[in-house]
Design an enzyme around this catalytic site. Structure first.
Site, short mmCIF file in Angstrom:
data_model
loop_
_atom_site.label_atom_id
_atom_site.label_comp_id
_atom_site.label_asym_id
_atom_site.label_seq_id
_atom_site.Cartn_x
_atom_site.Cartn_y
_atom_site.Cartn_z
N ASP A 1 0.80 -1.24 0.00
CA ASP A 1 0.00 0.00 0.00
C ASP A 1 0.83 1.28 0.00
O ASP A 1 0.34 2.34 -0.39
CB ASP A 1 -0.95 0.01 1.22
CG ASP A 1 -0.22 -0.25 2.53
OD1 ASP A 1 1.02 -0.36 2.53
OD2 ASP A 1 -0.90 -0.34 3.58
N HIS A 2 2.08 1.19 0.42
CA HIS A 2 2.91 2.41 0.53
C HIS A 2 3.66 2.71 -0.77
O HIS A 2 3.55 3.78 -1.33
CB HIS A 2 3.94 2.26 1.65
CG HIS A 2 3.40 2.42 3.03
ND1 HIS A 2 2.48 1.56 3.57
CD2 HIS A 2 3.67 3.32 4.01
CE1 HIS A 2 2.20 1.94 4.81
NE2 HIS A 2 2.92 3.01 5.09
N ASP B 1 3.72 -1.26 11.34
CA ASP B 1 3.32 0.10 10.97
C ASP B 1 2.74 0.75 12.22
O ASP B 1 1.95 0.12 12.94
CB ASP B 1 2.27 0.06 9.86
CG ASP B 1 2.05 1.46 9.31
OD1 ASP B 1 2.64 1.79 8.26
OD2 ASP B 1 1.30 2.23 9.95
N SER C 1 6.81 7.08 12.92
CA SER C 1 6.76 5.79 12.23
C SER C 1 7.39 4.65 13.03
O SER C 1 8.23 4.86 13.90
CB SER C 1 7.50 5.94 10.91
OG SER C 1 7.91 4.70 10.41
N ARG D 1 9.22 2.58 11.40
CA ARG D 1 10.30 2.13 10.50
C ARG D 1 11.58 1.86 11.27
O ARG D 1 12.14 2.74 11.92
CB ARG D 1 10.52 3.16 9.38
CG ARG D 1 11.02 4.52 9.81
CD ARG D 1 11.01 5.52 8.67
NE ARG D 1 9.65 5.91 8.34
CZ ARG D 1 9.26 7.14 7.96
NH1 ARG D 1 10.15 8.09 7.80
NH2 ARG D 1 8.00 7.41 7.70
C1 MIC Z 1 4.01 6.43 8.35
O1 MIC Z 1 2.83 6.76 8.37
O2 MIC Z 1 4.92 7.14 8.79
C2 MIC Z 1 4.36 5.08 7.73
C3 MIC Z 1 5.03 5.33 6.46
O3 MIC Z 1 3.18 4.36 7.51
C4 MIC Z 1 5.25 4.34 8.74
C5 MIC Z 1 5.82 3.09 8.22
C6 MIC Z 1 7.04 3.30 7.39
O4 MIC Z 1 7.84 4.19 7.68
O5 MIC Z 1 7.24 2.52 6.47
C7 MIC Z 1 4.56 4.04 10.08
O6 MIC Z 1 3.63 4.70 10.43
O7 MIC Z 1 5.03 3.16 10.81
FE1 SF4 Z 2 -0.03 4.90 5.00
FE2 SF4 Z 2 1.24 5.58 7.24
FE3 SF4 Z 2 -0.17 7.37 5.85
FE4 SF4 Z 2 -1.43 5.48 7.13
S1 SF4 Z 2 -0.17 7.09 8.04
S2 SF4 Z 2 -1.85 6.16 5.07
S3 SF4 Z 2 -0.05 3.76 6.92
S4 SF4 Z 2 1.68 6.32 5.19
#
Ligand code: MIC
Ligand code: SF4
Length: 643
Positions: A64-65, A119, A535, A537
């Site tokens: 999805d990302h 996530d 995040s 991550r």
């Molecule tokens: C976000 O909203 O910051 C993300 C991208 O969904 C991250 C995950 C990521 O960095 O891949 C999250 O929320 O954990």
């Molecule tokens: Fe995607 Fe993270 Fe944004 Fe939610 S907050 S839509 S999981 S990038």
């Protein structure tokens, strides 16, 4: 003794530890989810564990990302995740099926169960009564392998909801109000549990908007009861059998309680660059807006999109606004298409994106220089939109749609709309079509396809007797993972390529950091409060590990990032006396002598500032188990050593 809902679910899943706030507990994980930008790493780590098949009730891998395929990298990563997941017993949600949290809520969330996701917005599942927690990929890999998940037992904070939302005020305004009250670190070490008469006035997707953005409080998770509303939602998803009624016992006691009268709320917005800089739309005033984005895991349900469609129907968006819509899932998009609402949205002038994270993570639609972008998302951290000079405001879908029509930040109550136009009921039957979910390969014979973009991940080294180095960077409070490891359309394709990412680490704070860290062979990082918020991550730990960072010394950490540092073998240290932060400068040389004995000993120990000639005390606030992880140089080394 009366229990809170959170305590009941945790108790049902308790594997070890005593449920006393702050004590380490471990819980059994029923379900896991991964998404693609953290998923490649999670599956590489899962493969390194040599476990043939996942041991959860069900595990899901979503794409999805990383949806823009501007080169081979993302498509290669999708294929890797598809093949590695199916081989090991994981369901695969194909690109186009939607954002992990939205799809999970619709098709897989089960009240009373536990969910661990790579996530940070995994707590969206709390809207359907799950204990759903965000974690680094390695912790999710361990859970897939059947391992328990360890956390300090959170404090349970109760939020009592009374009344009901007035016209034009939305679930988003509820969580913005909680953020206004508690702030971005107000939820660290806590579960936010909702209760009270107001709960039954909120639909499951509305509850999920609230639990989703509980991540911005730094909370471990947030949870709603499972009641008749939950039952109806599950039945409409043809999953009535997944329902159980759940709530806190009468007289359950919370560490702290907050009461919010829904009927007193007004439309609000979080101002740049933090989700807790909340004011009412009226207080902010009619600022000019260049872009409006509606979607993300916070606000892209069918009901959200139907309200937006109703507001846009028969009208034109303002000349100065680019309106971008990304429905949360294929189910949502399909239903909007079938009932004509999509046509109303398109006719108004909106640009329609595929179902995915899109602009929320800077995957396209970066606004113009100095733009004001009004978004229904959950994060407005500096630079996250992909345009560093842009100002991002976070609002409800109703405020977003009103703003798209007028071109200035607008309170929807000022549009003179019919009073019933926003009364969108949850349908009694959602359109169900799971054809983009691929079941696992029953025999585990799938060949795993690894594109050239997938590079090995760095492994920590066992802790050495002396840990020394220079302070490479001194940072302020609330540094986000978007600062530490920025993510945008150019960088996300390299989530499985740590050497490439290392050239961008902490560049939003200091562009010279990667080169200096490499020249010095690593060193220390210094920061204020809530370091690593945002995040899940683990790249925000793996990349510093690759750059040779040995310890991060802060006033306090965000939960998931602290866990990721430990998993990578980096020491997360907290000043015993915050004022010492002011006495240390970038460039100072720090030494931790007898580091192994110190890590083994009491939680407080001394660090020497060799440049300035003084010692100061730091706290290593981790369990005995995690001390072992740190001594072995990270969780993978530790797990291997333990056999
Ligand atoms: C976000 O909203 O910051 C993300 C991208 O969904 C991250 C995950 C990521 O960095 O891949 C999250 O929320 O954990
Ligand atoms: Fe995607 Fe993270 Fe944004 Fe939610 S907050 S839509 S999981 S990038």
């Amino acid at each position: 003794m009366s229990k809170t809902l959170s305590e009941k679910i945790l108790k049902d899943h308790l594997v070890s530890g005593e449920m006393k706030s702050g004590e380490e507990i471990s819980i059994k994980i029923d379900y896991t989810l991964t998404q693609d930008s953290t998923g490649t790493m999670a599956y590489l780590q899962f493969e390194a564990m040599d476990v043939p098949r996942v041991k959860t009730k069900k595990s899901l891998a979503y794409i999805d990302h990383n949806m823009l395929q501007s080169g081979f990298e993302n498509a290669d990563d999708h294929k890797y995740i598809e093949t590695v997941a199916r081989k090991h017993g994981v369901f695969f949600s194909r690109p186009g099926n939607g954002i992990c949290h939205q799809v999970n809520l619709e098709r897989f969330g089960v009240p009373g169960a536990t969910l661990l996701g790579s996530d940070s917005h995994t707590p969206t599942g709390g809207g359907i009564g799950m204990i759903a927690i965000g974690a680094g990929g390695l912790d999710v890999a361990v859970a897939m392998a059947g391992g328990a998940y360890y956390i300090p037992m959170p404090e349970i904070v109760g939020v009592e909801l009374t009344g009901s939302l007035p016209f034009g005020v939305a679930a988003k305004d509820v969580i913005l109000e909680v953020l206004r009250i508690l702030g971005v670190k107000g939820g660290v070490g806590k579960i936010i549990e909702y209760y009270g008469a107001g709960v039954s006035t909120l639909s499951v997707p509305e509850r999920a908007t609230i639990t989703n953005m509980g991540a911005e409080l730094g909370a471990t998770t947030s949870v709603f009861p499972s009641d008749e509303i939950t039952k109806a939602f599950l039945a409409a998803q043809n999953r009535a059998d997944d329902y159980t009624a759940l709530s806190a016992d009468k007289g359950a006691s919370y560490a702290k309680t907050i009461t919010i009268d829904l009927s007193q709320l007004t439309p609000m917005a979080a101002m740049p660059h933090s989700p807790d800089k909340v004011k009412t739309v009226k207080q902010i005033g009619a600022i000019n807006v260049d872009q409006v984005c509606i979607g993300s895991c916070t606000n892209s349900s069918y009901m959200d999109m139907m309200r937006v469609a109703a507001m846009l129907k028969g009208k034109n968006i303002a000349d100065n606004v680019s309106l971008v819509i990304s429905p949360g899932s294929k189910q949502v998009m399909n239903m909007l298409a079938a009932n004509g609402a999509l046509s109303d949205i398109i006719a108004s002038g909106a640009r329609i994106l595929e179902c995915g994270c899109g602009p929320c993570i800077g995957m396209g639609q970066s606004p113009k220089t100095d733009a004001v972008s009004v978004r229904t998302f959950n994060r407005n951290f500096y630079g996250r939109s992909g345009t560093f000079s842009a100002d991002v405001y976070l609002v409800s879908p109703e405020v977003a749609a009103a703003t798209a029509l007028t071109g200035v930040l607008t309170d929807p109550r000022d549009l003179g709309l019919d009073n019933n136009i926003l009364d969108i009921e949850v349908p009694s039957e959602f359109m169900i079509n799971d054809n983009l979910i691929m079941a696992p390969d029953a025999n585990g014979e799938t060949q795993v396809v690894r594109g050239p973009n997938i590079k090995p991940f760095p492994l920590g080294k066992a802790l050495e007797e002396t840990v020394s180095g220079d302070v490479l960077l001194k940072m302020e409070d609330n540094i986000t993972t978007d600062h530490i490891m920025p993510s945008n359309a150019k960088l996300l394709p390299f989530r499985s390529n740590i050497p490439h990412l290392s050239d961008f680490c902490l560049t939003p704070v200091d562009e010279t950091f990667p080169a200096r860290a490499k020249a010095k062979n690593g060193g220390f990082l210094l920061a204020g409060h809530n370091y690593g918020q945002g995040s899940s991550r683990e790249h925000a730990a793996l990349v510093p590990l690759y750059l040779g960072i040995r310890a991060v010394i802060t006033k306090s950490f965000a939960r998931i990032h602290q866990a990721n540092l430990v998993n990578s073998g980096i020491l997360p240290l907290i000043f015993s006396d915050e004022s010492v932060y002011d006495k240390i400068d970038a460039g100072d040389t720090l030494i931790i002598s007898d580091a192994i004995a110190k890590v083994d000993g009491t939680s407080a120990f001394t660090v020497t500032n060799e440049s300035k000639g003084f010692d100061f005390e730091v706290i290593l606030d981790v369990s005995e188990r995690l001390k072992g992880v740190l001594k072995d140089g990270g969780l993978l080394n530790h797990t291997k050593k333990q056999g």
